[in-house]
Design a protein around this motif. Structure first.
Motif, short mmCIF file in Angstrom:
data_model
loop_
_atom_site.label_atom_id
_atom_site.label_comp_id
_atom_site.label_asym_id
_atom_site.label_seq_id
_atom_site.Cartn_x
_atom_site.Cartn_y
_atom_site.Cartn_z
N LEU A 1 -6.50 3.18 0.82
CA LEU A 1 -6.15 4.44 1.46
C LEU A 1 -6.95 5.60 0.90
O LEU A 1 -7.36 6.51 1.63
N TYR B 1 -9.11 8.09 3.21
CA TYR B 1 -8.68 9.47 3.48
C TYR B 1 -9.27 10.51 2.52
O TYR B 1 -8.86 11.66 2.55
N LYS C 1 10.14 10.88 1.86
CA LYS C 1 9.37 9.78 2.43
C LYS C 1 9.48 8.55 1.55
O LYS C 1 9.74 8.63 0.36
N ASP D 1 -4.15 15.69 3.47
CA ASP D 1 -2.70 15.52 3.36
C ASP D 1 -2.33 14.06 3.09
O ASP D 1 -1.50 13.75 2.23
N LYS D 2 -2.98 13.15 3.84
CA LYS D 2 -2.68 11.73 3.65
C LYS D 2 -3.21 11.24 2.30
O LYS D 2 -2.62 10.37 1.67
N PHE D 3 -4.34 11.79 1.89
CA PHE D 3 -4.87 11.43 0.57
C PHE D 3 -3.90 11.87 -0.52
O PHE D 3 -3.63 11.13 -1.48
N LYS D 4 -3.33 13.06 -0.37
CA LYS D 4 -2.36 13.57 -1.35
C LYS D 4 -1.10 12.71 -1.36
O LYS D 4 -0.55 12.39 -2.41
N GLU D 5 -0.63 12.31 -0.16
CA GLU D 5 0.56 11.46 -0.06
C GLU D 5 0.33 10.12 -0.77
O GLU D 5 1.18 9.65 -1.53
N ALA D 6 -0.82 9.52 -0.50
CA ALA D 6 -1.12 8.23 -1.12
C ALA D 6 -1.23 8.37 -2.64
O ALA D 6 -0.76 7.50 -3.39
N TYR E 1 7.79 5.87 -0.47
CA TYR E 1 6.51 5.67 -1.11
C TYR E 1 5.90 4.31 -0.78
O TYR E 1 4.68 4.16 -0.68
N ASP F 1 -8.68 12.86 5.26
CA ASP F 1 -7.47 13.61 5.58
C ASP F 1 -6.83 13.99 4.25
O ASP F 1 -6.27 13.13 3.55
N VAL G 1 4.36 4.54 2.63
CA VAL G 1 3.12 5.33 2.60
C VAL G 1 1.94 4.44 2.25
O VAL G 1 0.84 4.57 2.81
#
Length: 358
Positions: free
Chosen positions: A28, A32, A4, A42-47, A6, A40, A9
């Protein structure tokens, strides 16, 4: 996450500044966060992962060049180290005030929200001097320490003898309380040990008169220290639980650093001992019997004729205990005393020896 973008994101372009990256992540993260009803994970982890890379100059340079970073694999939460994150943002709460510990928040969120470890008393360290002989054979010493110890009257319960314990009203007998911390993520509740009952869930109806309900107090306590045979100077002995006591918790440890008084007669060499013996020239030539000191007392030593200066003579079983009833040896290093002055008769005798080729 490596596949992805970054920047996408965080809703940014590649040329974004550090300040823009920080603001985008804050927005974010607040949106999240898993503890929010609209959160969320998953989105918190991605951010969080995107921010951990783009906020670090070295990782960002690697990512911009190769499309991935090489320093974060295998870390917590798939490569993102929440300790680094906590370090970067520690000290700010929802209003920007000081005193907020991000490490506590993330430690509770991502470790299942378990309560902190039970309290533990302070460790103590002392120095103990022993003789050389005691270091060889071992010894017992009793030392008097002033430290926080378990109360003798209530045996650590904090209750006056004969008084019952009742359920702690502060934690309803669970031994745990919920504490709420405020951050830019919102209000986060964590578990902590109850300070009123020291996480036991019980409090005394009547407090002990000696320790005032704490279960511990400062007093002088005599400690027995077993010093093992063969110990070296500078070594430490650890006595588990002999440190200071903690209310409702475990006692700390006592660490004893050993100092060995030197002995002018003996030196240690592993499990063996070495001592020096000065003898006369005539005894070196003809042989003789000498009395020598050992750690077990006086012993007789046969010095053979023709012994050399610096030669080692062995006395078996007079060294350091080596376990299972065995001991090392005592080595006697011979030093031949040469006379500084000779009488006329002695010179004549030496001349005759010289003629004999001695």
């Amino acid at each position: 996450m490596a596949s992805k973008n970054y920047y996408e994101v965080l809703g940014l372009t590649k040329g974004a500044s550090k300040d823009e990256i920080k603001k985008a992540f804050h927005k974010l993260a607040h949106k999240y966060h898993p503890d929010k009803s609209s959160g969320d994970a998953d989105k918190f982890k991605e951010a969080s992962e995107a921010y951990s890379v783009l906020s670090d100059d070295k990782k960002r340079a690697e990512y911009d060049s190769y499309g991935q970073t090489f320093g974060g694999a295998g870390g917590p939460a798939g490569g993102f180290d929440f300790n680094d994150f906590a370090s970067a943002f520690s000290g700010f709460n929802a209003q920007g005030a000081q005193g907020f510990d991000m490490g506590d928040i993330f430690g509770d969120i991502f470790a299942g929200g378990s309560p902190r470890a039970q309290s533990r008393g302070r460790d103590i360290s002392i120095d103990l001097e022993i003789t050389f002989k005691e270091s060889v054979f071992g010894t017992h010493r009793r030392v008097l320490l002033a430290k926080i110890s378990q109360c003798d009257t209530c045996k650590g319960s904090g209750a006056e003898p004969g008084t019952e314990l009742e359920t702690c009203k502060h934690c309803n007998g669970t031994g745990k309380i919920h504490e709420t911390n405020h951050s830019f993520f919102g209000s986060i509740s964590v578990q902590a040990p109850c300070r009123t009952c020291h996480a036991t869930g019980k409090v005394p109806k009547e407090k002990c008169h000696t320790c005032r309900g704490e279960g511990v107090y400062r007093k002088q306590e005599e400690i027995d220290i077993a010093v093992p045979a063969g110990i070296e100077g500078g070594e430490m002995i650890r006595l588990a639980g002999a440190g200071e006591a903690a209310p409702g918790g475990n006692a700390g440890d006592l660490y004893v650093k050993i100092h060995v008084q030197p002995d002018a007669r003996f030196k240690k060499d592993g499990v063996n001992l070495i001592t020096d013996l000065s003898i006369k020239l005539s005894d070196a030539l003809l042989g003789s019997e000498y009395k020598i000191a050992t750690l077990d007392g006086e012993e007789s030593l046969e010095v053979p004729a023709g012994v050399s200066h610096g030669e080692l003579l062995r006395v078996r079983g007079k060294g350091v205990p080596a376990g299972r009833g065995k001991r090392g040896d005592l080595f006697v290093r011979i030093k031949i005393n040469l006379p500084q002055k000779l009488s006329r008769a002695a010179k004549q005798l030496i001349e005759k020896l010289k003629e004999e080729g001695v």
